[in-house]
Design an enzyme around this catalytic site. Structure first.
Site, PDB file in Angstrom:
ATOM      1  N   GLU A 177      -1.961   6.355 -16.841  1.00  0.00           N
ATOM      2  CA  GLU A 177      -2.806   6.403 -16.299  1.00  0.00           C
ATOM      3  C   GLU A 177      -4.331   6.690 -16.172  1.00  0.00           C
ATOM      4  O   GLU A 177      -3.698   7.825 -16.074  1.00  0.00           O
ATOM      5  CB  GLU A 177      -2.002   6.958 -14.669  1.00  0.00           C
ATOM      6  CG  GLU A 177      -3.342   6.849 -13.242  1.00  0.00           C
ATOM      7  CD  GLU A 177      -2.053   7.460 -12.668  1.00  0.00           C
ATOM      8  OE1 GLU A 177      -0.885   8.500 -12.081  1.00  0.00           O
ATOM      9  OE2 GLU A 177      -3.348   7.900 -10.996  1.00  0.00           O
ATOM     10  N   LYS A 219      -1.751   1.796 -15.618  1.00  0.00           N
ATOM     11  CA  LYS A 219      -2.021   2.256 -14.102  1.00  0.00           C
ATOM     12  C   LYS A 219      -3.553   2.617 -13.702  1.00  0.00           C
ATOM     13  O   LYS A 219      -4.133   4.055 -14.187  1.00  0.00           O
ATOM     14  CB  LYS A 219      -1.181   2.852 -13.407  1.00  0.00           C
ATOM     15  CG  LYS A 219      -0.460   4.008 -11.933  1.00  0.00           C
ATOM     16  CD  LYS A 219      -0.204   4.574 -11.616  1.00  0.00           C
ATOM     17  CE  LYS A 219      -0.082   5.477  -9.709  1.00  0.00           C
ATOM     18  NZ  LYS A 219       0.339   6.090  -9.409  1.00  0.00           N
TER      19      LYS A 219
HETATM   20  P1  13P Z   1      -2.807   7.693  -5.004  1.00  0.00           P
HETATM   21  O1  13P Z   1      -2.820   6.352  -5.269  1.00  0.00           O
HETATM   22  O2  13P Z   1      -3.198   8.993  -4.114  1.00  0.00           O
HETATM   23  O3  13P Z   1      -4.146   7.597  -6.215  1.00  0.00           O
HETATM   24  O4  13P Z   1      -2.201   8.575  -6.097  1.00  0.00           O
HETATM   25  C1  13P Z   1      -1.414   7.830  -7.222  1.00  0.00           C
HETATM   26  C2  13P Z   1      -1.286   8.927  -7.935  1.00  0.00           C
HETATM   27  O5  13P Z   1       0.066   8.626  -8.690  1.00  0.00           O
HETATM   28  C3  13P Z   1      -2.302   9.850  -9.039  1.00  0.00           C
HETATM   29  O6  13P Z   1      -1.639  10.170 -10.145  1.00  0.00           O
END
Ligand code: 13P
Length: 342
Positions: A177, A219
């Site tokens: 991510e 992600k």
């Molecule tokens: P949000 O969808 O609130 O951005 O959170 C996703 C997430 O896992 C952040 O690490």
């Protein structure tokens, strides 16, 4: 490393147009969201809230996986069922956030580096034994003035790649991510350029660390105009810019891309994901799905407010947003009625 098991898990996580639920807020983040609604910030309220989520009837119709936090994975429902078992019983694969948050990156004012590599091999072994089959690590990139710097992008990309390699060694699918934040005055075009740079460098590092891309998920952020930008891109422009950026940078062998919501409203996040699938799904090599936290949870949290009497209504609100996002994965979300197209 059992490559086939990793590939099978990664594919399952994005199968059937379902998504993931990020319910892995760290204690400080969860407490901050509770405080905004006047909910007491205790271990018990955090447990009760997560119990509300994992015991929602029908959750497995829309979710393939749910990401837990270290405190949460050790907690149980009031009937004594571990949250991992409750999720598995609903057909949902448990996952775990394994980074330990961000800190200032030395020498790079205004930029962050994510920590958590020390001791990670042993922590992954423990989480696997508890039932987790995938993991998450979030890196944060800020757009502004003369940032992001190459040093920040490269340091975060290398940490993501080292984390991903350790996950696969432990038999867990890494969710990688790299979040380019939406805060700021930047344009859609600037976000596209930065996101493209970041993803290019992340995949270069993943390759250098010998990460099996068939056994991971990405992600990313959607490509958006900055929150404070005077011109806000349309839903269609966001979909086009995001898909172009991903096509340029993400190997076709990656099974799926599960977006973060990053502070978008629930409706906008659904509409933008829907537009991507509606316009491009049949031509894309990977599934485009969701791994939202706020865009799914916020309405439910606002209804719950820490009260037992509100649990059922909060669960319905949670299911509603999940149903919308499940429809968005098929390109069948109707923004006008905020629900699946009939
Ligand atoms: P949000 O969808 O609130 O951005 O959170 C996703 C997430 O896992 C952040 O690490």
């Amino acid at each position: 490393m059992n490559a086939q098991a990793l590939i099978d898990t990664a594919r399952r996580l994005v199968s059937d147009d379902k998504g993931l639920l990020a319910m892995d807020e760290s204690n400080p983040t969860c407490n901050r969201r509770f405080a905004q609604l006047g909910i007491p910030q205790t271990e018990e309220t955090r447990r009760a809230y997560r119990e509300l989520i994992v015991t929602t009837p029908g959750l497995g119709k829309y979710l393939n996986g749910a990401i837990l936090y270290d405190e949460t994975i050790r907690q149980r429902t009031k009937d004594g069922v571990s949250f991992c078992d409750a999720l598995s019983g609903a057909g949902i694969i448990p996952g775990i956030k394994v980074d330990i948050g961000t800190t200032d990156l030395a020498g790079c004012p205004g930029e962050k580096i994510t920590e958590g590599l020390d001791g990670l091999r042993d922590r992954l072994k423990e989480y696997f034994q508890m039932g987790a089959r995938f993991a998450k690590w979030r890196a944060v990139i800020t757009i502004g003035g003369d940032i992001p710097s190459t040093g920040c992008i490269e340091a975060n990309a290398q940490a993501l790649a080292r984390y991903a390699a350790l996950c696969q060694e432990a038999g867990m699918v890494p969710i990688v991510e790299p979040e380019v934040l939406m805060d700021g005055e930047h344009t859609l075009q600037q976000c596209a350029e930065v996101t493209e740079d970041v993803l290019r460098i992340v995949f270069k590092q993943l390759h250098a660390q010998r990460v099996l891309v068939e056994g991971m998920l990405l992600k990313p952020n959607m490509v958006l105009s900055g929150l404070a930008c005077a011109t806000q891109a349309t839903v269609a422009a966001v979909a086009d810019a995001t898909v172009s950026c991903l096509l340029r940078t993400v190997p076709a062998a990656v099974p799926g891309i599960t977006f973060l919501s990053g502070g978008q409203s629930g409706e906008l996040a659904s509409a933008r994901l829907n537009a991507m699938n509606m316009r491009f799904k049949s031509r894309l090599p990977w599934a485009l799905a969701f791994s939202f936290a706020r865009a799914v949870q916020q309405p439910a949290l606002e209804i719950w407010r820490g009260e037992w009497a509100n649990v059922v209504a909060a669960q319905q609100a949670l299911l509603h947003r999940l149903r919308c996002n499940h429809a968005a994965c098929r390109g069948e979300y109707d923004a006008a009625r905020d629900g699946p197209a009939v």
